[in-house]
Design a protein around this motif. Structure first.
Motif, PDB file in Angstrom:
ATOM      1  N   ILE A   1       0.833  -1.203   0.000  1.00 11.26           N
ATOM      2  CA  ILE A   1       0.000   0.000   0.000  1.00 11.26           C
ATOM      3  C   ILE A   1       0.867   1.251   0.000  1.00 11.26           C
ATOM      4  N   GLY A   2       1.954   1.208   0.798  1.00 11.23           N
ATOM      5  CA  GLY A   2       2.857   2.351   0.843  1.00 11.23           C
ATOM      6  C   GLY A   2       3.502   2.627  -0.499  1.00 11.23           C
ATOM      7  N   LEU A   3       3.934   1.560  -1.192  1.00 16.17           N
ATOM      8  CA  LEU A   3       4.572   1.723  -2.496  1.00 16.17           C
ATOM      9  C   LEU A   3       3.606   2.288  -3.526  1.00 16.17           C
ATOM     10  N   VAL A   4       2.405   1.720  -3.596  1.00 17.22           N
ATOM     11  CA  VAL A   4       1.404   2.201  -4.556  1.00 17.22           C
ATOM     12  C   VAL A   4       1.055   3.659  -4.275  1.00 17.22           C
ATOM     13  N   ALA A   5       0.889   4.003  -3.001  1.00 22.04           N
ATOM     14  CA  ALA A   5       0.553   5.379  -2.642  1.00 22.04           C
ATOM     15  C   ALA A   5       1.657   6.343  -3.054  1.00 22.04           C
ATOM     16  N   CYS A   6       2.906   5.962  -2.818  1.00 29.88           N
ATOM     17  CA  CYS A   6       4.035   6.837  -3.160  1.00 29.88           C
ATOM     18  C   CYS A   6       4.144   7.054  -4.667  1.00 29.88           C
ATOM     19  N   ILE A   7       3.987   5.990  -5.446  1.00 27.31           N
ATOM     20  CA  ILE A   7       4.093   6.110  -6.897  1.00 27.31           C
ATOM     21  C   ILE A   7       2.941   6.953  -7.460  1.00 27.31           C
ATOM     22  N   VAL A   8       1.739   6.703  -6.965  1.00 24.85           N
ATOM     23  CA  VAL A   8       0.576   7.467  -7.455  1.00 24.85           C
ATOM     24  C   VAL A   8       0.709   8.945  -7.110  1.00 24.85           C
TER      25      VAL A   8
ATOM     26  N   HIS B   1       4.113  15.304  -8.374  1.00 29.72           N
ATOM     27  CA  HIS B   1       5.540  15.628  -8.543  1.00 29.72           C
ATOM     28  C   HIS B   1       6.092  14.924  -9.780  1.00 29.72           C
ATOM     29  N   TYR B   2       5.316  14.934 -10.850  1.00 27.74           N
ATOM     30  CA  TYR B   2       5.688  14.130 -12.019  1.00 27.74           C
ATOM     31  C   TYR B   2       7.040  14.521 -12.598  1.00 27.74           C
ATOM     32  N   ASN B   3       7.268  15.803 -12.796  1.00 32.99           N
ATOM     33  CA  ASN B   3       8.528  16.242 -13.416  1.00 32.99           C
ATOM     34  C   ASN B   3       9.733  15.919 -12.540  1.00 32.99           C
ATOM     35  N   ASP B   4       9.607  16.158 -11.239  1.00 33.11           N
ATOM     36  CA  ASP B   4      10.718  15.871 -10.320  1.00 33.11           C
ATOM     37  C   ASP B   4      10.958  14.368 -10.213  1.00 33.11           C
ATOM     38  N   ALA B   5       9.887  13.584 -10.194  1.00 30.03           N
ATOM     39  CA  ALA B   5      10.020  12.138  -9.986  1.00 30.03           C
ATOM     40  C   ALA B   5      10.591  11.425 -11.210  1.00 30.03           C
ATOM     41  N   THR B   6      10.348  11.966 -12.391  1.00 27.88           N
ATOM     42  CA  THR B   6      10.814  11.305 -13.615  1.00 27.88           C
ATOM     43  C   THR B   6      12.071  11.946 -14.198  1.00 27.88           C
TER      44      THR B   6
ATOM     45  N   CYS C   1      20.102  12.651 -17.677  1.00 27.61           N
ATOM     46  CA  CYS C   1      20.092  12.648 -19.141  1.00 27.61           C
ATOM     47  C   CYS C   1      19.115  13.667 -19.727  1.00 27.61           C
ATOM     48  N   GLN C   2      18.111  14.036 -18.924  1.00 31.10           N
ATOM     49  CA  GLN C   2      17.100  15.004 -19.345  1.00 31.10           C
ATOM     50  C   GLN C   2      16.375  14.570 -20.619  1.00 31.10           C
ATOM     51  N   VAL C   3      16.057  13.278 -20.678  1.00 35.84           N
ATOM     52  CA  VAL C   3      15.245  12.749 -21.778  1.00 35.84           C
ATOM     53  C   VAL C   3      13.889  12.350 -21.215  1.00 35.84           C
ATOM     54  N   PRO C   4      12.850  12.291 -22.067  1.00 39.76           N
ATOM     55  CA  PRO C   4      11.510  11.961 -21.563  1.00 39.76           C
ATOM     56  C   PRO C   4      11.452  10.580 -20.904  1.00 39.76           C
ATOM     57  N   ASN C   5      10.842  10.543 -19.730  1.00 44.45           N
ATOM     58  CA  ASN C   5      10.554   9.287 -19.027  1.00 44.45           C
ATOM     59  C   ASN C   5       9.137   9.365 -18.487  1.00 44.45           C
ATOM     60  N   TYR C   6       8.553   8.199 -18.228  1.00 43.64           N
ATOM     61  CA  TYR C   6       7.123   8.169 -17.941  1.00 43.64           C
ATOM     62  C   TYR C   6       6.759   7.514 -16.613  1.00 43.64           C
ATOM     63  N   LEU C   7       7.734   6.925 -15.956  1.00 41.57           N
ATOM     64  CA  LEU C   7       7.501   6.321 -14.644  1.00 41.57           C
ATOM     65  C   LEU C   7       8.622   6.736 -13.694  1.00 41.57           C
ATOM     66  N   PRO C   8       8.294   7.026 -12.440  1.00 40.03           N
ATOM     67  CA  PRO C   8       9.348   7.346 -11.472  1.00 40.03           C
ATOM     68  C   PRO C   8       9.977   6.067 -10.930  1.00 40.03           C
ATOM     69  N   SER C   9      11.265   6.107 -10.678  1.00 38.33           N
ATOM     70  CA  SER C   9      11.889   4.984  -9.988  1.00 38.33           C
ATOM     71  C   SER C   9      11.402   4.977  -8.539  1.00 38.33           C
ATOM     72  N   ILE C  10      11.557   3.855  -7.863  1.00 42.41           N
ATOM     73  CA  ILE C  10      11.118   3.777  -6.470  1.00 42.41           C
ATOM     74  C   ILE C  10      11.918   4.743  -5.610  1.00 42.41           C
ATOM     75  N   SER C  11      13.229   4.821  -5.852  1.00 42.88           N
ATOM     76  CA  SER C  11      14.069   5.729  -5.072  1.00 42.88           C
ATOM     77  C   SER C  11      13.611   7.174  -5.227  1.00 42.88           C
ATOM     78  N   ALA C  12      13.229   7.557  -6.449  1.00 41.36           N
ATOM     79  CA  ALA C  12      12.755   8.923  -6.679  1.00 41.36           C
ATOM     80  C   ALA C  12      11.405   9.150  -6.004  1.00 41.36           C
TER      81      ALA C  12
END
Length: 254
Positions: free
Chosen positions: A33-40, A46-51, A55-66
């Motif tokens: 639940i904690g992981l799903v909540a953090c990613i969502v 915080h989409y821009n910061d998380a992804t 390299c500053q190239v487009p990405n669409y999912l945040p890493s868990i660490s981010a």
């Protein structure tokens, strides 16, 4: 009539009595639940910061660490892992006792059981370390915790599968057979996802291609989810057991 020390029947009743199956579900659901909540939350607010990556190239999912390094995500993750860690140590001790009972006269298996217990403790310590020291605070410590968690996790799964291959060799229990096959498949799946995650991570850092870090993040999710599923097999291993907290009889206190 049964006599009880000091004449009190209620004195020695368990203070807490929880079925092990319920404990297993709660223990796995906390980080899930904690992981799903953090990613969502990271993707919504915080989409821009998380992804973002160097390299500053487009990405669409945040890493868990981010995802777990942002606010309030970091506090959600720390709370869920903090509550999750204590039962994990308890489950590790329960497995050690279980293995000792199964391999009471076999020294090699006893040693392997002890080593598996140490790996389970090390895995949990690594998870706590990477949780409470985020990548944005002290990257080297966070990285060490991540390596400790992944390395201990893989070797713990490997040793567990070896022990269970010996258990089911002489077992007629359908639940033990099912538990072993799930453990084996989840270990192989987890190892494969780890290899892919390393590949995508190195490729992203080398070539800075669009979407490659997203593939790494997806593999990272699968590594963590398969790890949770592996630990969930305790549901079958201790299905008929209960966890109890009780006070000792008055006559046995020193």
């Amino acid at each position: 009539m049964q006599q009880v020390p000091y004449g009190s029947v209620d004195r020695d009743k368990p203070l807490i009595r929880v079925p092990f199956t319920r404990l297993a579900v709660i223990t796995v659901c906390l980080p899930l639940i904690g992981l799903v909540a953090c990613i969502v939350l990271a993707m919504l607010y915080h989409y821009n910061d998380a992804t973002y990556t160097h390299c500053q190239v487009p990405n669409y999912l945040p890493s868990i660490s981010a995802a777990i390094s942002l606010t309030p995500e970091r506090y959600i993750w720390r709370c869920s892992i903090g509550l999750h860690s204590a039962p994990r140590f308890l489950v590790a001790a329960a497995y050690l006792s279980f293995y000792r009972g199964r391999f009471s006269r076999r020294l090699t298996e006893q040693l392997l059981s002890g080593f598996t217990f140490l790996l389970a403790v090390s895995e949990n310590v690594g998870l706590l370390l990477l949780t409470y020291v985020s990548s944005t605070e002290t990257y080297s410590v966070h990285k060490s915790g991540f390596i400790l968690f992944i390395g201990s996790s893989l070797f713990h799964m490997l040793c567990t599968c070896k022990l269970w291959s010996l258990i089911v060799k002489y077992s007629l229990s359908s639940e033990e057979m099912m538990s072993y096959w799930f453990k084996l498949r989840l270990f192989l799946f987890n190892g494969g996802c780890c290899v892919l995650a390393v590949y995508f991570y190195r490729r992203h850092n080398t070539y800075c291609e669009e979407g490659i870090y997203t593939c790494f993040a997806a593999c990272e999710y699968l590594v963590v989810l398969s790890n949770m599923a592996f630990h969930m097999t305790a549901y079958w291993d201790f299905g008929g057991k209960e966890v109890m907290v009780a006070t000792p009889p008055e006559g046995k206190r020193f």
